[in-house]
Design a protein around this motif. Structure first.
Motif, PDB file in Angstrom:
ATOM      1  N   LEU A   1       2.047 -62.787 -10.337  1.00  0.00           N
ATOM      2  CA  LEU A   1       1.213 -61.991 -11.230  1.00  0.00           C
ATOM      3  C   LEU A   1       0.546 -62.837 -12.304  1.00  0.00           C
ATOM      4  CD1 LEU A   1       3.078 -58.591 -11.718  1.00  0.00           C
ATOM      5  CD2 LEU A   1       1.382 -59.282 -10.027  1.00  0.00           C
ATOM      6  N   SER A   2       1.218 -63.882 -12.759  1.00  0.00           N
ATOM      7  CA  SER A   2       0.574 -64.783 -13.720  1.00  0.00           C
ATOM      8  C   SER A   2      -0.663 -65.424 -13.103  1.00  0.00           C
ATOM      9  CB  SER A   2       1.558 -65.873 -14.170  1.00  0.00           C
ATOM     10  OG  SER A   2       2.672 -65.309 -14.825  1.00  0.00           O
ATOM     11  N   SER A   3      -0.550 -65.819 -11.855  1.00  0.00           N
ATOM     12  CA  SER A   3      -1.691 -66.431 -11.160  1.00  0.00           C
ATOM     13  C   SER A   3      -2.783 -65.404 -10.897  1.00  0.00           C
ATOM     14  CB  SER A   3      -1.224 -67.055  -9.840  1.00  0.00           C
ATOM     15  OG  SER A   3      -0.230 -68.035 -10.051  1.00  0.00           O
ATOM     16  N   VAL A   4      -2.397 -64.177 -10.519  1.00  0.00           N
ATOM     17  CA  VAL A   4      -3.379 -63.114 -10.271  1.00  0.00           C
ATOM     18  C   VAL A   4      -4.168 -62.818 -11.542  1.00  0.00           C
ATOM     19  CG1 VAL A   4      -3.636 -60.645  -9.814  1.00  0.00           C
ATOM     20  CG2 VAL A   4      -2.202 -62.033  -8.333  1.00  0.00           C
ATOM     21  N   ILE A   5      -3.467 -62.727 -12.669  1.00  0.00           N
ATOM     22  CA  ILE A   5      -4.138 -62.444 -13.937  1.00  0.00           C
ATOM     23  C   ILE A   5      -5.088 -63.571 -14.312  1.00  0.00           C
ATOM     24  CG2 ILE A   5      -3.772 -62.149 -16.417  1.00  0.00           C
ATOM     25  CD1 ILE A   5      -1.141 -60.708 -15.696  1.00  0.00           C
ATOM     26  N   PHE A   6      -4.616 -64.812 -14.199  1.00  0.00           N
ATOM     27  CA  PHE A   6      -5.442 -65.961 -14.582  1.00  0.00           C
ATOM     28  C   PHE A   6      -6.680 -66.085 -13.698  1.00  0.00           C
ATOM     29  CE2 PHE A   6      -6.350 -70.581 -14.153  1.00  0.00           C
ATOM     30  CZ  PHE A   6      -6.812 -70.795 -15.439  1.00  0.00           C
ATOM     31  N   VAL A   7      -6.484 -66.007 -12.387  1.00  0.00           N
ATOM     32  CA  VAL A   7      -7.604 -66.180 -11.454  1.00  0.00           C
ATOM     33  C   VAL A   7      -8.448 -64.918 -11.383  1.00  0.00           C
ATOM     34  CG1 VAL A   7      -8.233 -66.643  -9.057  1.00  0.00           C
ATOM     35  CG2 VAL A   7      -6.312 -67.858 -10.097  1.00  0.00           C
ATOM     36  N   GLY A   8      -7.779 -63.759 -11.259  1.00  0.00           N
ATOM     37  CA  GLY A   8      -8.491 -62.510 -11.029  1.00  0.00           C
ATOM     38  C   GLY A   8      -9.385 -62.096 -12.176  1.00  0.00           C
ATOM     39  N   ILE A   9      -8.906 -62.243 -13.417  1.00  0.00           N
ATOM     40  CA  ILE A   9      -9.716 -61.828 -14.560  1.00  0.00           C
ATOM     41  C   ILE A   9     -10.989 -62.664 -14.667  1.00  0.00           C
ATOM     42  CG2 ILE A   9      -9.781 -61.873 -17.087  1.00  0.00           C
ATOM     43  CD1 ILE A   9      -7.005 -60.751 -17.125  1.00  0.00           C
TER      44      ILE A   9
ATOM     45  N   PHE B   1       0.834 -52.066   5.328  1.00  0.00           N
ATOM     46  CA  PHE B   1       0.136 -51.663   4.106  1.00  0.00           C
ATOM     47  C   PHE B   1       1.053 -51.625   2.886  1.00  0.00           C
ATOM     48  CE2 PHE B   1      -1.964 -49.716   7.763  1.00  0.00           C
ATOM     49  CZ  PHE B   1      -3.260 -50.183   7.591  1.00  0.00           C
ATOM     50  N   THR B   2       2.363 -51.637   3.084  1.00  0.00           N
ATOM     51  CA  THR B   2       3.286 -51.619   1.945  1.00  0.00           C
ATOM     52  C   THR B   2       3.760 -53.017   1.556  1.00  0.00           C
ATOM     53  OG1 THR B   2       5.143 -51.215   3.469  1.00  0.00           O
ATOM     54  CG2 THR B   2       4.107 -49.292   2.440  1.00  0.00           C
ATOM     55  N   SER B   3       3.911 -53.902   2.522  1.00  0.00           N
ATOM     56  CA  SER B   3       4.448 -55.236   2.219  1.00  0.00           C
ATOM     57  C   SER B   3       3.576 -56.050   1.258  1.00  0.00           C
ATOM     58  CB  SER B   3       4.676 -56.024   3.519  1.00  0.00           C
ATOM     59  OG  SER B   3       3.468 -56.193   4.224  1.00  0.00           O
ATOM     60  N   PRO B   4       2.234 -55.865   1.222  1.00  0.00           N
ATOM     61  CA  PRO B   4       1.453 -56.654   0.252  1.00  0.00           C
ATOM     62  C   PRO B   4       1.719 -56.303  -1.203  1.00  0.00           C
ATOM     63  CG  PRO B   4       0.050 -55.910   2.062  1.00  0.00           C
ATOM     64  CD  PRO B   4       1.357 -55.185   2.189  1.00  0.00           C
ATOM     65  N   TRP B   5       2.445 -55.214  -1.472  1.00  0.00           N
ATOM     66  CA  TRP B   5       2.722 -54.822  -2.853  1.00  0.00           C
ATOM     67  C   TRP B   5       4.134 -55.202  -3.290  1.00  0.00           C
ATOM     68  CZ3 TRP B   5      -1.592 -53.561  -5.180  1.00  0.00           C
ATOM     69  CH2 TRP B   5      -2.640 -53.061  -4.413  1.00  0.00           C
ATOM     70  N   LEU B   6       4.895 -55.828  -2.408  1.00  0.00           N
ATOM     71  CA  LEU B   6       6.296 -56.125  -2.693  1.00  0.00           C
ATOM     72  C   LEU B   6       6.485 -57.595  -3.049  1.00  0.00           C
ATOM     73  CD1 LEU B   6       7.977 -54.126   0.224  1.00  0.00           C
ATOM     74  CD2 LEU B   6       7.429 -53.342  -2.094  1.00  0.00           C
ATOM     75  N   HIS B   7       7.509 -57.861  -3.852  1.00  0.00           N
ATOM     76  CA  HIS B   7       7.866 -59.226  -4.246  1.00  0.00           C
ATOM     77  C   HIS B   7       9.308 -59.507  -3.864  1.00  0.00           C
ATOM     78  CE1 HIS B   7       4.274 -58.646  -6.742  1.00  0.00           C
ATOM     79  NE2 HIS B   7       4.183 -59.964  -6.773  1.00  0.00           N
TER      80      HIS B   7
ATOM     81  N   PHE C   1      -4.279 -53.481 -10.304  1.00  0.00           N
ATOM     82  CA  PHE C   1      -3.451 -54.129  -9.283  1.00  0.00           C
ATOM     83  C   PHE C   1      -2.141 -54.648  -9.879  1.00  0.00           C
ATOM     84  CE2 PHE C   1      -7.581 -55.181  -6.864  1.00  0.00           C
ATOM     85  CZ  PHE C   1      -7.499 -53.989  -6.166  1.00  0.00           C
ATOM     86  N   VAL C   2      -2.209 -55.219 -11.070  1.00  0.00           N
ATOM     87  CA  VAL C   2      -0.997 -55.733 -11.721  1.00  0.00           C
ATOM     88  C   VAL C   2      -0.025 -54.589 -12.005  1.00  0.00           C
ATOM     89  CG1 VAL C   2      -0.109 -56.779 -13.845  1.00  0.00           C
ATOM     90  CG2 VAL C   2      -2.098 -57.775 -12.704  1.00  0.00           C
TER      91      VAL C   2
END
Length: 352
Positions: free
Chosen positions: A145-153, A129-135, A57-58
Motif C-alpha cells: 500500500l505504501s508503494s500504491v500510494i506513492f506511485v498511484g497518486i 476476482f477476490t485474490s487481488p484484494w488480499l494480502h 483502492f487503498v
C-alpha cells in the motif's frame, strides 16, 4: 556608437539566457519548453478530488485485510498460539507459519485466495476476482500500500483517475488470471499485481514520452527499485510472483494505449476564458491522433494475450506441469518457511 551598444546588449541577453537554461528550470518554465519533471519529482496538488480513485483502492485493501484477520481469529482458532497476543482477535499466526505476520492458510482459503484444488476441482473461479484484494500479512500490506500510494497518486494526478483506475483494475484481473496458470496447492494472493501494473504503466509512459520528461534516469531507478522490492517479496509463500508478471505485462501495454503527453493536459488546464473550449478541443483531438499505430498495436497485443490467458484458465491448464523450474520464481525454499506443493490442513475450516 549606438549600434555597438545595441549589439553589446543583445550579446548580454543571449549570455544571460544561456546561463539561465544551464540551471534547473521551474515547472512552469519546463512546460513552456515542452518538458515536465518525471511524476515522482513533481509537487502534488492539494485537491483531494485528484486522488479519489487510489484512495478508494487503498480503503478496499485495508477493509479486506481487516476482514481476513476477523475470519482468522488466531486466539480462538489456533488455541492462543499467536504472535502479538495483546491484539487478541487480530493477533497474527506464528512467524514459523506465516513469515509475513499475517493470517493462517485456512483463513486465506476462506476469504478467497487462489489455490489449485479449489480452482480446478471445485471450479471456484470467483477467487480470480477476490485474490487481488488480499494480502499475505502485515509486512506485505504495508509495503504494497505504501508503494500504491506513492506511485498511484502521482500517476492519478498526472493522467487522471479514470484512466489510472481502469489500468489498476485490468492489471489486477490480468495478474490473477496469470497466477491461476501457475498456482500450486497452497493459498496465494495477488494484491501486488495491480501495483506492478502501475509500475509497468509508468515505464511505458516514460518510454512513450521520453523527450517530455526531466529526471528520467532518477525516475527509472526509483521505478525499478520498487519493482525489484515487490519481486523479492514475492519469493515468500502466500504472495504469487506470477501475478506480478501478469500485472506488469498488462500495465505496460495499457500505458501505451491510454497515456497521453502529460504537459498537453496541463497546458489545457492553464487555458481559460474565451479560448478554454478551443484549447481543450485541440488537446483532445491531438491526444486522439497521437501515435495511433503504437496505440493500436499495444491494444491488439493486450487483447490477444488476455483472450489466450482466459481460454487457458477456463481449460484448467497448469503451466507448472510443463515447466519444472517455474515454481522457484514464486517461492524460494528457506529454513524460515516451506514451499512444498501440498495440501494444507486446517481444523477449523476443513480444507485439504
Amino acid at each position: 556608437m549606438g549600434d555597438n551598444s545595441k549589439l553589446q546588449t543583445q550579446i548580454e541577453i543571449k549570455q544571460a539566457t544561456a546561463a539561465r537554461f544551464s540551471t534547473e528550470l521551474t515547472a512552469d518554465e519546463l512546460i513552456k519548453e515542452d518538458r515536465v519533471p518525471f511524476p515522482f519529482f513533481r509537487r502534488l496538488s492539494q485537491k483531494r478530488a485528484n486522488t479519489w480513485i487510489i484512495s478508494l483502492f487503498v480503503i478496499l485493501h485495508l477493509g479486506a485485510f481487516i476482514a481476513t484477520m476477523i475470519v482468522n481469529d488466531c486466539q480462538e482458532n489456533s488455541h492462543g498460539d499467536c504472535a502479538l497476543k495483546p491484539l487478541r482477535r487480530f493477533s497474527f499466526q506464528p512467524l514459523s507459519e506465516n513469515p509475513l505476520l499475517g493470517p493462517s492458510a485456512s483463513a486465506l482459503d476462506e476469504i478467497g485466495a487462489l489455490r489449485k484444488t479449489l480452482l480446478t476441482n471445485n471450479y471456484q473461479l470467483w477467487r480470480i476476482f477476490t485474490s487481488p484484494w488480499l494480502h499475505g500479512g502485515l509486512f506485505h500490506l504495508i509495503i504494497n500500500l505504501s508503494s500504491v500510494i506513492f506511485v498511484g497518486i502521482h500517476l492519478e494526478q498526472e493522467f487522471g483517475p479514470l484512466r489510472i483506475g481502469l489500468i489498476y483494475i485490468l492489471s489486477s484481473i490480468t495478474s490473477s488470471l496469470v497466477a491461476s496458470l501457475f498456482v500450486q496447492d497452497r493459498p496465494s494472493v495477488c494484491s501486488s499485481g495491480a501495483l506492478v501494473g502501475l509500475l509497468g504503466t509508468l515505464l511505458s509512459g516514460l518510454i512513450r514520452n521520453w523527450k517530455s520528461y526531466t529526471n528520467k534516469f532518477a525516475g527509472l531507478v526509483a521505478t525499478m527499485a520498487i519493482l525489484m522490492t515487490n519481486l523479492v517479496l514475492g519469493l515468500i509463500p502466500y504472495i504469487n510472483n506470477f501475478a506480478n508478471l501478469g500485472g506488469f505485462m498488462s500495465g505496460f501495454l495499457l500505458g501505451f494505449v491510454l497515456l497521453f503527453k502529460p504537459q498537453q493536459e496541463k497546458l489545457a488546464r492553464n487555458k481559460g476564458g474565451l479560448f478554454d473550449f478551443d484549447a481543450k478541443h485541440f488537446v483532445k483531438r491531438r491526444n486522439t491522433l497521437d501515435k495511433p499505430v503504437q496505440r493500436g498495436a499495444a491494444l491488439v497485443i493486450f487483447a490477444f494475450l488476455l483472450t489466450g490467458i482466459i481460454i487457458a484458465v477456463l481449460h484448467s491448464i497448469n503451466i507448472n506441469e510443463y515447466c519444472s523450474w517455474c515454481h522457484y520464481f514464486d517461492c524460494i525454499p528457506s529454513k524460515w518457511w516451506s514451499c512444498t506443493d501440498k495440501a494444507f490442513h486446517c481444523e477449523v475450516f476443513g480444507y485439504t
